[in-house]
Scaffold this motif. Structure first.
Motif, mmCIF file in Angstrom:
data_model
loop_
_atom_site.group_PDB
_atom_site.id
_atom_site.type_symbol
_atom_site.label_atom_id
_atom_site.label_comp_id
_atom_site.label_asym_id
_atom_site.label_seq_id
_atom_site.Cartn_x
_atom_site.Cartn_y
_atom_site.Cartn_z
ATOM 1 N N ASP A 19 -62.315 -28.508 35.705
ATOM 2 C CA ASP A 19 -61.005 -29.125 35.491
ATOM 3 C C ASP A 19 -59.952 -28.523 36.418
ATOM 4 O O ASP A 19 -59.091 -29.228 36.932
ATOM 5 N N ALA A 20 -60.023 -27.215 36.621
ATOM 6 C CA ALA A 20 -59.028 -26.527 37.446
ATOM 7 C C ALA A 20 -59.192 -26.861 38.930
ATOM 8 O O ALA A 20 -58.206 -27.095 39.631
ATOM 9 N N LYS A 65 -53.397 -21.806 41.053
ATOM 10 C CA LYS A 65 -54.053 -23.068 40.721
ATOM 11 C C LYS A 65 -54.685 -22.995 39.335
ATOM 12 O O LYS A 65 -54.552 -23.922 38.534
ATOM 13 N N SER A 115 -53.517 -24.928 35.748
ATOM 14 C CA SER A 115 -54.506 -25.742 35.042
ATOM 15 C C SER A 115 -54.692 -25.299 33.600
ATOM 16 O O SER A 115 -55.651 -25.702 32.940
#
Length: 128
Positions: free
Chosen positions: A66-67, A37, A41
């Motif tokens: 954000d991730a 993940k 990102s």
């Protein structure tokens, strides 16, 4: 002292964040899923440094937000009893060191049980 052992601004150790990291690992199907993940990102270089045997590249709280997404950060913050910015900043300090410790040979361990055992062991050393 490492960020894992430092106390937060309010004098409390980030045990709530540690529990949230354990939940994040489980939610993403283990450490490989969580790392994927982050890589998806745009944090591939940072993740590679955390896993590798060299110095850990820093990551900002904004990059973590954000991730993982603002909703996830808000949930983590509520569980830990801190503001969302404090949660993302805490995770930005905690994750590089934690992932580095869970991958001592530059390899991601296979299986959730091994990761859970490692997280529990680190939690005991940090907060015990």
């Amino acid at each position: 002292m490492s960020a894992l052992g430092n106390k937060g601004a309010d004098g409390e150790a980030p045990s709530g964040l540690m529990a949230s990291v354990m939940e994040l690992v489980n939610q993403h199907g283990g450490l490989p899923g969580l790392l994927q993940k982050f890589q998806e990102s745009g944090l591939g270089d940072q993740v590679a440094s955390w896993i590798g045997t060299g110095a850990n590249a820093p990551v900002s709280g904004e990059q973590i937000k954000d991730a993982l997404g603002a909703d996830t950060i808000t949930q983590i913050a509520e569980k830990a009893g801190v503001a969302p910015d404090a949660a993302s900043g805490g995770l930005a300090a905690l994750l590089p060191q934690l992932i580095d410790k869970l991958t001592p040979n530059g390899q991601v361990p296979e299986g959730n049980d091994l990761v859970s055992q490692g997280l529990n062991m680190l939690k005991g050393k940090i907060f015990g």
